[in-house]
Design an enzyme around this catalytic site. Structure first.
Site, short mmCIF file in Angstrom:
data_model
loop_
_atom_site.label_atom_id
_atom_site.label_comp_id
_atom_site.label_asym_id
_atom_site.label_seq_id
_atom_site.Cartn_x
_atom_site.Cartn_y
_atom_site.Cartn_z
N ASP A 228 -13.47 1.41 3.67
CA ASP A 228 -12.22 2.13 3.65
C ASP A 228 -12.65 3.06 5.53
O ASP A 228 -12.75 4.35 5.69
CB ASP A 228 -12.28 3.35 2.51
CG ASP A 228 -10.81 4.46 3.85
OD1 ASP A 228 -9.72 4.05 4.44
OD2 ASP A 228 -10.84 5.31 3.20
N LYS B 260 1.19 -1.32 0.43
CA LYS B 260 -0.22 -0.58 -0.11
C LYS B 260 0.93 1.32 -0.03
O LYS B 260 1.60 1.71 0.62
CB LYS B 260 -1.10 -0.38 1.31
CG LYS B 260 -1.65 1.26 1.91
CD LYS B 260 -2.83 1.66 0.15
CE LYS B 260 -3.36 3.12 0.49
NZ LYS B 260 -4.53 2.62 1.59
C1 NCD Z 1 -8.20 7.07 7.01
C2 NCD Z 1 -7.51 6.21 8.15
O1 NCD Z 1 -8.14 6.88 9.46
O2 NCD Z 1 -6.47 5.27 7.98
N1 NCD Z 1 -8.34 8.09 6.58
C3 NCD Z 1 -9.72 8.10 6.03
O3 NCD Z 1 -10.29 8.90 5.81
N2 NCD Z 1 -9.68 7.38 4.80
C4 NCD Z 1 -6.44 6.65 5.84
C5 NCD Z 1 -7.14 7.10 4.75
O4 NCD Z 1 -7.97 5.76 3.58
O5 NCD Z 1 -6.87 7.85 3.35
ZN ZN Z 2 -7.95 4.05 4.38
#
Ligand code: NCD
Ligand code: ZN
Length: 332
Positions: free
Chosen positions: A237, A94
Site C-alpha cells: 500500500d 478494486k
Molecule cells: C491510498 C492513496 O493515497 O491512494 N492511501 C492510503 O492511505 N492507503 C489509498 C488507499 O489505499 O486507501
Molecule cells: Zn491502497
C-alpha cells in the site's frame, strides 16, 4: 547473513501518474517481480482504453526492470460484456466504498445494490479487491465492514475476495472462517500502532487509511505474517504524496514505503527468527491465491546497513533518514 527471495510480489501498490509515477515506479520495479497496481487515479482507471494507456505508462516507467504490472479496474456496475473483454488484462476489480480514502469520491454508495455485479465477477472468475472500511467511527471502520465481507463470502462462495490492507485481529480471524477470503497486509501495519501516528507529536508520514490500530491488532497481524498464513499476502500500500500534501493542515493519507519494503521485512522477519517464512509471505501465497506465475527474478538481501534518503524527489519515504540493517544487494 543474507537471504534470496524468488519473485517478490507487492500485491497492493499505488504508482500514480506522470512525474510522480516516473519517480516512484523504478523503486518498486527494482525490488519486486510484479505488483498489483491500484486504479484510484483522477479520473479512475475504469475503461479498457484507460487501462491500456495506464499499463503502457507503467511499463515505460519500469523498463528495463523485470516487473509485471498486475492491473486493476476501478469498481463500477460494469456489464458482463465489458468484464469479459477486460478479464484477460486485469488481476481483479478494486472496490472502494464512496469517500473512504484518497480518490474514492466516485466509489460505491450502496453496497447491496452492487451484488448483481459481484455475481458476474464470480461467474467470470475475476477476483474482487476491497478497501473494507465503513463510514463509521475511524477506529471501528474495518471491524464494521467485516459484516459485509461475511455476507459476500457466503453469497458468492466461488468469488475470491481480497480484504485489502487489513489492520485488525478480527480481520485475521475472519480469514480462517472462509476459504474464499484472502487478505493483504502492509509493512507499516506490522510495525505501527495508533500511538506512532497520534500518541506523541502528530506524525503525518505515519498517517494512512486504514489508520494503524491497537497493539493487540498489530500483534495478530504480525503473528499471521510471520507464520505466512497461506491466504495472507504482502501488499505494501505504498502511497506517495508530495511533501506539501503530507506536512500540511489536512494531511493526505498514505505512506510511501516502496523503497524500504523488502529491507524492513527482512529485518522484521530476521528479528523474529522467521526468515524462512518470508518467501511465502512476499510471493508464494500470492501465486496460490491468484493462480499467477510471476516473471523469474531473484532478489538477494544482506545484513548490511544503509541510510534511507530524507526525500525521493518531493516525497518523504517511510523511515526517512534512518539507518536500516538490511538492503537489497543483488537482483538477478
Ligand atoms: C491510498 C492513496 O493515497 O491512494 N492511501 C492510503 O492511505 N492507503 C489509498 C488507499 O489505499 O486507501
Ligand atoms: Zn491502497
Amino acid at each position: 547473513m543474507d537471504i534470496r527471495i524468488h519473485a517478490p510480489l507487492d500485491m497492493h501498490l499505488h504508482l500514480r501518474e506522470g512525474a510522480l509515477l516516473r519517480l516512484v515506479a523504478p523503486l518498486s520495479a527494482r525490488d519486486f517481480a510484479g505488483a498489483v497496481i491500484m486504479p484510484n487515479l483522477v479520473p479512475a482507471v475504469d475503461t479498457l482504453e484507460r487501462l491500456a494507456t495506464y499499463r503502457a505508462e507503467v511499463e515505460a516507467a519500469t523498463a528495463p526492470h523485470t516487473f509485471a504490472p498486475l492491473m486493476t479496474l476501478f469498481f463500477r456496475q460494469y456489464d458482463e460484456a465489458l468484464l469479459t473483454a477486460v478479464r484477460p488484462h486485469i488481476i481483479g476489480v478494486k472496490l472502494y466504498p464512496e469517500g473512504v480514502t484518497t480518490n474514492s469520491a466516485d466509489g460505491v454508495r450502496d453496497l447491496q445494490r452492487i451484488e448483481p455485479t459481484l455475481a458476474v465477477l464470480e461467474r467470470l472468475g475475476i477476483p474482487l479487491l476491497v478497501h473494507g472500511e465503513s463510514h463509521g467511527f475511524v477506529l471501528d471502520r474495518e471491524a464494521e465492514f467485516l459484516r459485509t465481507y461475511t455476507r459476500w463470502a457466503n453469497l458468492f462462495p466461488r468469488l475470491t475476495i481480497v480484504m485489502e490492507h487489513i489492520t485488525t485481529a478480527a480481520a485475521v480471524r475472519l480469514l480462517d472462517e472462509y476459504a474464499n477470503l484472502a487478505a493483504t497486509v502492509t509493512l507499516h501495519h506490522l510495525l505501527l500502532t495508533l500511538d506512532d501516528v497520534v500518541g506523541g507529536l502528530l506524525s503525518p508520514h505515519a498517517f494512512c487509511k486504514p489508520i494503524a490500530k491497537r497493539p493487540e491488532d498489530r500483534a495478530a497481524l504480525l503473528e499471521a505474517a510471520l507464520h505466512a498464513h497461506p491466504r495472507l499476502m504482502f501488499g505494501s500500500d505504498s502511497a506517495p504524496h508530495p511533501v506539501e500534501r503530507k506536512e500540511a493542515a489536512g494531511c493526505a493519507a498514505g505512506i510511501f514505503s516502496a523503497p524500504v519494503s523488502l529491507p524492513l521485512l527482512a529485518e522484521l522477519f530476521a528479528r523474529h527468527d522467521a526468515l524462512d517464512q518470508l518467501q511465502a509471505f512476499v510471493s508464494d501465497n500470492a501465486r496460490t491465491v491468484y493462480g499467477i506465475t510471476p516473471p523469474a527474478k531473484t532478489v538477494t538481501l544482506a545484513e548490511r546497513p544503509w541510510q534511507v534518503p530524507a526525500r525521493y524527489g518531493e516525497v518523504v519515504p517511510f523511515y526517512a533518514g534512518q539507518t536500516l540493517a538490511w538492503q537489497v544487494v543483488e537482483v538477478a
